[in-house]
Scaffold this motif. Sequence first.
Motif, short mmCIF file in Angstrom:
data_model
loop_
_atom_site.label_atom_id
_atom_site.label_comp_id
_atom_site.label_asym_id
_atom_site.label_seq_id
_atom_site.Cartn_x
_atom_site.Cartn_y
_atom_site.Cartn_z
N GLN A 146 3.57 23.01 16.79
CA GLN A 146 2.72 21.91 17.22
C GLN A 146 1.80 22.38 18.34
N LEU A 147 0.68 21.65 18.51
CA LEU A 147 -0.28 21.95 19.55
C LEU A 147 -0.07 21.03 20.75
N ALA A 148 -0.50 21.48 21.89
CA ALA A 148 -0.42 20.66 23.09
C ALA A 148 -1.45 19.53 23.01
N SER A 149 -1.07 18.37 23.55
CA SER A 149 -2.01 17.25 23.57
C SER A 149 -1.79 16.44 24.84
N SER A 150 -2.81 15.70 25.22
CA SER A 150 -2.74 14.84 26.40
C SER A 150 -2.54 13.40 25.95
N GLN A 151 -1.82 12.65 26.76
CA GLN A 151 -1.54 11.26 26.41
C GLN A 151 -2.79 10.42 26.47
N SER A 152 -2.92 9.53 25.49
CA SER A 152 -4.00 8.55 25.50
C SER A 152 -3.42 7.23 25.01
N SER A 153 -3.46 6.20 25.86
CA SER A 153 -2.87 4.91 25.53
C SER A 153 -3.89 3.80 25.76
N VAL A 154 -3.80 2.72 24.95
CA VAL A 154 -4.74 1.60 25.08
C VAL A 154 -3.96 0.30 25.24
N LEU A 178 9.31 28.56 21.80
CA LEU A 178 8.65 28.66 23.11
C LEU A 178 7.71 27.48 23.28
N THR A 179 7.62 26.95 24.48
CA THR A 179 6.74 25.82 24.75
C THR A 179 5.72 26.17 25.82
N SER A 180 4.59 25.47 25.79
CA SER A 180 3.55 25.64 26.80
C SER A 180 2.80 24.32 26.96
N SER A 181 2.53 23.94 28.20
CA SER A 181 1.82 22.67 28.44
C SER A 181 0.38 22.75 27.95
N SER A 182 -0.13 23.96 27.82
CA SER A 182 -1.45 24.15 27.23
C SER A 182 -1.26 24.85 25.89
N ASN A 183 -2.33 25.15 25.22
CA ASN A 183 -2.23 25.85 23.93
C ASN A 183 -2.20 27.36 24.10
N THR A 184 -2.09 27.83 25.35
CA THR A 184 -2.03 29.26 25.63
C THR A 184 -0.63 29.65 26.09
N PHE A 185 -0.10 30.71 25.50
CA PHE A 185 1.20 31.25 25.88
C PHE A 185 0.95 32.58 26.58
N ALA A 186 1.09 32.56 27.91
CA ALA A 186 0.81 33.77 28.68
C ALA A 186 1.96 34.76 28.58
N ASP A 187 1.61 36.04 28.46
CA ASP A 187 2.61 37.12 28.41
C ASP A 187 3.69 36.88 27.37
N ILE A 188 3.28 36.42 26.18
CA ILE A 188 4.25 36.27 25.09
C ILE A 188 4.80 37.64 24.71
N LEU A 189 3.95 38.65 24.88
CA LEU A 189 4.34 40.06 24.93
C LEU A 189 3.82 40.57 26.27
N PRO A 190 4.37 41.65 26.83
CA PRO A 190 3.87 42.15 28.12
C PRO A 190 2.36 42.39 28.08
N GLY A 191 1.64 41.66 28.95
CA GLY A 191 0.20 41.83 29.03
C GLY A 191 -0.58 41.18 27.90
N VAL A 192 0.09 40.38 27.06
CA VAL A 192 -0.58 39.76 25.91
C VAL A 192 -0.44 38.25 25.99
N SER A 193 -1.56 37.54 25.88
CA SER A 193 -1.56 36.08 25.86
C SER A 193 -2.07 35.60 24.50
N VAL A 194 -1.45 34.54 23.99
CA VAL A 194 -1.81 34.00 22.69
C VAL A 194 -2.25 32.55 22.86
N THR A 195 -3.36 32.19 22.25
CA THR A 195 -3.85 30.82 22.26
C THR A 195 -3.82 30.29 20.83
N VAL A 196 -3.09 29.20 20.62
CA VAL A 196 -2.96 28.63 19.28
C VAL A 196 -4.03 27.59 19.05
#
Length: 457
Positions: free
Chosen positions: A100-108, A232-250
């Motif tokens: 799943q992707l990160a999302s921000s709450q939106s309520s009405v 693995l979880t991330s509050s944003s869609n980027t996972f920093a250092d998922i491998l040493p020195g490697v960041s992944v953005t989904v």
Amino acid sequence: MAFSIDGIASGLDTTTMINQLMQLEARPQTLLKAKATSTQGFVTALQQLNTRLSSLTELATKTAKPLALDLYKVASSSDAATATATSSAGAGTLDFTVKQLASSQSSVTAAMTAFSAEASTLTLRAKDGTTTEIATTGTLDDVIAQVNKAEVGITATKVSAGTLGGVQQYRLQFTAQEPGAEHRFDVFRGTAADITAGTATALFSESGAATVRAAQDAEVVLWGGTAAEQTLTSSSNTFADILPGVSVTVAKTTTDPVSVTVSRDAEATSTKAKELVDALRGVFSFVEANTKVTPGATASAAPTAGRFTGDSAVRGITQSMLTAATAPINGRSTSELGITLTRSGTVEFDAEKFAAALAKDPAAVKDALTQLSTRVAEAGKAASDKYDGELTSRIKSQESTVRNLNDQVSGWDQRLEKRRSALERTYSALEVQLSQLQSQGDWLSSQLAGLPTGSGL
């Protein structure tokens, strides 16, 4: 100021005579001006060389750092994710799926015309329980203004919701500014004390209200379907250092595995080596252009020497840089790396030869290039250091010479001005005396003409 009577009595062109005499008097100053101009030109050339050497030294220093040549590139097998690598990355491969992707709450809220006819206070509560009370006048516009003014990471806006009984209705939309489960929030009618007492009303639990987008973290699954499966979880869609020195953005969810592969970037390493050699060649070319002697335009014309012609200091610095760039490394010639000393006294870079050497023995090439960069950086610093560099000291010395010459020129300005004044006074006095003599001569002539002649005796 002397007053000049230009040849009234003598018939001489005294102004021209004075100007010609002043040209002779000013010859020492003319030579000093030429010397000052020539020395300033030399200083400018030294400063330009120093700038090139400083840039080369900075580049070589960066290239010589321990991780500067640990260059890796990263590739993703799917557009569901992109990856970036830093100098601390290492070769490797990782497979994962994007759950799943990160999302921000939106309520009405439910449709309304005013926030509250009775209580005008609402309370914002964050996931960690922190509450913020908002006092309003009860109008929708004021509620929006006060929420946004509170700056608690939530924005509010008013959305048209049609009419009811001819009256315009609106919904209030509350949105978290940041994605992730940690930024989930609730909004209540009432105060924080009312929430504690259980008498406050949850705004989004009212009839017609809803949370249209839940706050959630991005999730990726490693080694799915095996006993080692891990999420693995991330509050944003980027996972920093998922491998040493490697960041992944989904970017999207997928059940098909995404492969991220990290490998050594030979092309980037070659670029580093080429940049260093290009900077070296730039220094050597500049010195050569300012050292060569240019033949005269005609057979009788004297040749023109370059700014650095015969200058031992520049020649010594150039030789030091050449030695640093081309001396053997660990008993092996730099030509094996594609860095070659040419007959014209400069260096050239053979990209194909460097790439072949790098492919054959990456560690050895990296070590050799690091040593070469270190030598160049040390030689460059010895020449161009802003405090005690050899070239820096030479520039300061020559600038002092220019100032001294300019002071002498200024001294000659005063001396020549006094000399011109003296000549003007001398010739003016001469003209006055000649004029007086001429007047006396004319008077004597008139007196002699008035004497009686002897014809009457």
